[in-house]
Write an enzyme that holds these catalytic residues in place. Structure first.
Site, PDB file in Angstrom:
ATOM      1  N   GLY A   9       0.789  -1.229   0.000  1.00  0.00           N
ATOM      2  CA  GLY A   9       0.000   0.000   0.000  1.00  0.00           C
ATOM      3  C   GLY A   9       0.818   1.274   0.000  1.00  0.00           C
ATOM      4  N   GLY A  27       3.367  -3.528  -4.078  1.00  0.00           N
ATOM      5  CA  GLY A  27       3.053  -3.848  -5.476  1.00  0.00           C
ATOM      6  C   GLY A  27       3.296  -2.599  -6.308  1.00  0.00           C
ATOM      7  N   ARG A  83      -8.265   2.763 -14.113  1.00  0.00           N
ATOM      8  CA  ARG A  83      -8.136   3.449 -12.824  1.00  0.00           C
ATOM      9  C   ARG A  83      -8.845   4.805 -12.738  1.00  0.00           C
ATOM     10  NH1 ARG A  83      -3.843   4.979 -11.006  1.00  0.00           N
ATOM     11  NH2 ARG A  83      -4.333   4.675  -8.823  1.00  0.00           N
ATOM     12  N   CYS A 134     -17.007   2.762 -25.675  1.00  0.00           N
ATOM     13  CA  CYS A 134     -18.380   3.245 -25.763  1.00  0.00           C
ATOM     14  C   CYS A 134     -18.956   3.524 -24.377  1.00  0.00           C
ATOM     15  CB  CYS A 134     -19.226   2.225 -26.511  1.00  0.00           C
ATOM     16  SG  CYS A 134     -18.546   1.866 -28.133  1.00  0.00           S
ATOM     17  N   GLU A 135     -18.322   4.420 -23.658  1.00  0.00           N
ATOM     18  CA  GLU A 135     -18.751   4.840 -22.325  1.00  0.00           C
ATOM     19  C   GLU A 135     -18.328   6.298 -22.188  1.00  0.00           C
ATOM     20  OE1 GLU A 135     -19.564   2.861 -19.301  1.00  0.00           O
ATOM     21  OE2 GLU A 135     -19.884   1.120 -20.599  1.00  0.00           O
TER      22      GLU A 135
END
Ligand code: PLP
Length: 447
Positions: free
Chosen positions: A261, A305, A343, A374-375
């Site tokens: 994190g 990560g 994201r 298509c959004e």
């Protein structure tokens, strides 16, 4: 007013600097408004491999692995493979002597394909299917992190081996971030709460199982944490539980895995976790608390990560169209979008965008960079400055593209997932090839 405002012609000769801490470690600006990564020009990569392409700086990954090993020299560093995993990545992580977190048989298959040492693999997840467990225990993974009471008898009963396990504890520490990435509080799906003695009861149930060996406790607080304080609170709470388990059941736990994190910057002004200071503070805290509680000092494991892979990649796209709306907004549409970077749509994430590969003297204009899907929510960067003479065919680069982009990529609208091109010392090579239409059809069975 800067010198380039007074003398616009300077803009063409002085390539604009790269924002510090956000681009890969080897990246620098070059003539023709180019960016060089791993001693290879971005324009050259785009010409050869087309777009969208993710450029991966091997040196960036390796140097972050080394920095972590150096900071946590007494502990263990496990790369959280979910941020991004392919064979090149698994190989570098192994080569730099890090451990590896996986959370499915699929991620384990990538690790196994490069012979990643089993004892340095940690299996995670709130759902581990029978297949995940078969594959993981067949491979002999070093540790499995238990996430529920249900799992305890299930894993204990698996074949004849004695499996080393950790218990994922929910310490109820709030990182003060987005709910979607807050995983250390009681009201979310992960872990076994300290509250109501649930984590303690889990420890009791593990200890009585001959098929399980409890080696430590685990927690993961969430993502994009820049503050070491929340980890200190979590470690303090976990160490109290370690002492209680020792007192009640006579079992000493040697490991505290505090998850990942650690924050990285995506834009100028964003905070990053200082890992050297985090490691120092935790070392002192563990020494201090173990003395006070009269227990052996547990070893600390961290699982970064994003902080390992996030800054190693730059996403390169080509502008396909530019549209000006009556409201005064300019939409710059690229040949990628939410299928390779979910994201911004998922978390409202912000990115830097840079035009690459053509000198310009034009002043900046505020535009919105969108994808091809298509959004209406397929926006990669809202209200960002880009040169006003932007035109179709120009290359746009987005740094800090390494974590949680390709690992969350989809084929929405039949998009083909991008290629990953690794660069190092002047050499570029494809480490994940671009998808093809044949790939899409390969698992679609004709009637
Ligand atoms: C996601 C995750 C990580 C890594 O988180 P980053 O924010 O990428 O550092 C580490 N450990 C666990 C258990 C996770 O779920």
């Amino acid at each position: 007013m800067t010198l380039t405002d007074i003398l616009p012609s300077l803009r063409t000769s002085i390539p604009p600097r790269l924002e510090p801490g956000i681009w890969p470690v080897t990246a620098h600006p070059a003539s023709g408004r180019d960016v060089v990564i791993g001693a290879v020009r971005l324009t050259e990569i785009v010409r050869k491999y087309r777009t969208p392409t993710y450029v991966l700086d091997e040196e960036d990954v390796r140097s972050r692995c080394r920095a972590y090993r150096h900071a946590f020299y007494e502990g263990e560093v496990a790369y959280a493979g979910k941020a991004f995993l392919n064979r090149a990545m698994a190989h570098w992580v192994d080569d730099e002597a890090l451990s590896l977190d996986v959370c499915s048989a699929g991620e384990l298959a990538v690790a196994a394909s490069v012979d990643f040492p089993a004892d340095r693999i940690i299996l995670h997840g709130n759902v581990k299917t029978p297949k995940d467990l078969d594959v993981a225990m067949g491979y002999g993974v070093g540790r499995i992190v238990l996430d529920s009471l249900t799992e305890i008898p299930r894993i204990a009963a698996w074949t004849g081996i004695r499996q080393r396990v950790l218990i994922r504890v929910t310490p109820n520490v709030d990182i003060g971030g987005l709910a979607a990435v807050t995983t250390g509080v009681n009201d979310q799906k992960f872990g076994l709460p300290l509250a109501d003695g649930i984590a303690l009861e889990a420890a009791r149930r593990v200890i009585v199982q001959p098929g399980l060996e409890l080696t430590g406790l685990h927690c993961h607080l969430g993502s994009q944490v820049a503050e070491s304080h929340v980890y200190e609170v979590a470690v303090t709470r976990l160490m109290d539980l370690v002492a209680e388990i020792r007192q009640r059941y006579g079992v000493s736990l040697g490991e505290l895995n505090i998850g990942g994190g650690h924050a990285i910057p995506y834009q100028a002004g964003d905070e990053a976790m200082d890992i050297v200071s985090l490691a120092d503070r935790l070392r002192w805290l563990v020494r201090d608390r173990s003395r006070a509680l009269r227990i052996p000092a547990p070893r600390i494991t961290v699982e970064p990560g994003r902080a390992i892979v996030g800054r190693s990649m730059v996403a390169a796209y080509r502008i396909n169209t530019i549209k000006r709306t009556p409201g005064g907004r300019t939409f710059v549409a690229l040949d990628g979008g939410m299928s390779d970077n979910i994201r911004p749509a998922l978390y409202g994430a912000h990115y830097l965008v840079r035009m690459v590969g053509r000198p310009t003297t034009a002043p900046d204009e505020i535009v919105t960079v969108v994808g091809r899907h298509c959004e209406a929510g397929d926006v990669l960067a809202r209200d960002v400055p880009l040169p006003a003479d932007l035109r179709p065919g120009d290359i746009l680069a987005m740094p800090a593209a390494g974590a949680y982009q390709l690992s969350m990529a989809s084929n929405y609208n039949g998009a083909l997932r991008p290629a990953v091109v690794a660069v190092h010392g002047g050499m570029a090579r494809v480490v994940t090839r671009r998808e093809t239409e044949e790939d899409l059809l390969a698992r679609d069975i004709a009637l």
